[in-house]
Scaffold this active site. Structure first.
Site, short mmCIF file in Angstrom:
data_model
loop_
_atom_site.label_atom_id
_atom_site.label_comp_id
_atom_site.label_asym_id
_atom_site.label_seq_id
_atom_site.Cartn_x
_atom_site.Cartn_y
_atom_site.Cartn_z
N ASP A 177 3.35 1.03 -5.18
CA ASP A 177 2.60 1.82 -6.17
C ASP A 177 2.23 0.88 -7.31
OD1 ASP A 177 1.67 3.51 -8.13
OD2 ASP A 177 3.43 4.80 -8.19
N VAL A 178 0.94 0.59 -7.47
CA VAL A 178 0.53 -0.39 -8.48
C VAL A 178 0.69 0.12 -9.91
CG1 VAL A 178 -1.09 -1.53 -6.92
CG2 VAL A 178 -1.91 0.32 -8.43
N TYR B 40 -14.47 5.17 -13.60
CA TYR B 40 -14.48 4.09 -12.63
C TYR B 40 -15.22 2.87 -13.18
CZ TYR B 40 -15.10 1.76 -8.09
OH TYR B 40 -15.09 0.86 -7.06
N LYS C 185 -13.58 -0.81 -13.84
CA LYS C 185 -14.08 -2.00 -13.16
C LYS C 185 -14.72 -2.98 -14.14
CE LYS C 185 -12.78 -0.99 -8.98
NZ LYS C 185 -11.73 -1.79 -8.31
N SER D 37 -16.42 -4.06 -9.08
CA SER D 37 -17.49 -3.33 -8.40
C SER D 37 -18.76 -3.59 -9.18
CB SER D 37 -17.20 -1.83 -8.38
OG SER D 37 -18.34 -1.07 -8.03
N PHE E 297 -20.39 -1.00 0.39
CA PHE E 297 -19.76 -1.44 1.62
C PHE E 297 -19.27 -0.24 2.42
CE2 PHE E 297 -19.93 -5.50 -0.21
CZ PHE E 297 -19.52 -6.46 0.70
N ASP F 231 0.85 -1.18 0.00
CA ASP F 231 0.00 0.00 0.00
C ASP F 231 0.89 1.23 0.00
OD1 ASP F 231 -2.16 1.90 0.59
OD2 ASP F 231 -3.27 0.19 1.40
N THR G 112 -16.52 1.53 4.40
CA THR G 112 -15.08 1.55 4.68
C THR G 112 -14.72 2.96 5.13
OG1 THR G 112 -14.34 2.27 2.48
CG2 THR G 112 -14.71 -0.12 2.79
#
Length: 255
Positions: free
Chosen positions: A59-60, A162, A166, A149, A195, A36, A197
């Site tokens: 870092d992805v 987004y 996804k 998602s 969800f 992360d 978070t």
């Protein structure tokens, strides 16, 4: 899949879904890399879990960064599990606003880079590492779990970037599972609904009052541990492969 002596990597491991998944994997016997960019939260989680987890700043969007996280996982044990559950910014704007201005393609591309290309980067590199493992008695070498998602199916207004990202993760899933079948690596995708978070920036009671009523049954937002419970079941059940599982209380996004 028995996780005794195995390692795992969870990108976004310091976040809501990620932390819950890290804890589930550790409880099942794995040693886990918390991959992360949230250094403070990641280190606190690693400290809490002791020798069973380490934090690696990851870092992805960077090949070198993901490679380093995978090497760290391999140092902990045989890499058997990768869970791709990192977050990132999404602008939440219409393609053309009320003033007739188009949503910038560069911002759209950045969201795709984080959520779709970043997912592919972690999936492909983790699978390459797993392909070198000795197979278990089941013939399996590892499993990769990606996160989409329900917005990938029915995106809402302002979610073009987004939803496209996804939707791409959903589309990647079956092909990846077929590609990786010969090396004994399974690929599954989880598509969460609404969800709770910490990313909401609200107290849970306030968030539940605002968004919970939109979920048919149970009439509440999901809990991060419910995602993590499903992720662990996927790890443990070798016959789950190539499927996207919605976990959303039967919710369908409307306009």
């Amino acid at each position: 899949m028995d996780l005794s002596g195995a390692s795992a990597i969870v990108t976004g491991g310091a976040g809501g879904f990620g932390e819950a998944t890290v804890r589930r994997l550790v409880a099942a016997g794995a040693r886990v890399v918390i991959a992360d960019l949230a250094e403070e939260k990641g280190k606190l989680l690693a400290d809490d879990l002791g020798e069973s987890a380490i934090f690696v700043s990851t870092d992805v969007t960077s090949d070198d960064s993901v490679d380093a996280a995978i090497r760290a996982a391999e140092d902990l044990g045989t890499l058997r599990v990768a869970v791709v559950v990192h977050g990132g910014p999404a602008a939440g704007k219409r393609i053309v606003n009320r003033e007739g201005k188009a949503y910038p393609a560069a911002t759209f591309a950045r969201t795709i880079d984080i959520f779709l290309t970043g997912t592919y980067r972690v999936l492909s590199k983790s699978a390459a590492a797993m392909s070198q493992n000795e197979p278990l008695d089941s013939g399996q070498r590892g499993v990769v779990i990606t996160t989409a998602s329900i917005a990938g199916y029915e995106g809402q207004v302002g979610q073009s970037d987004y939803s496209a990202a996804k939707g791409g993760v959903i589309g990647l899933n079956l092909t990846a599972a077929r590609d990786l079948a010969p090396v004994g690596v399974r690929v599954m995708c989880i598509a969460p609904g609404t969800f709770f978070t910490p990313a909401y920036g609200l107290a849970e009671e306030e968030a539940q009052a605002k968004w919970g009523p939109g979920v048919p049954n149970p009439k509440r937002m999901g809990h991060a541990d419910e995602y993590a419970s499903l992720a662990l079941q996927i790890v443990q059940n070798d016959y789950l492969n190539g499927e996207t599982i919605r976990i959303d209380g039967a919710q369908r996004f409307n306009i």
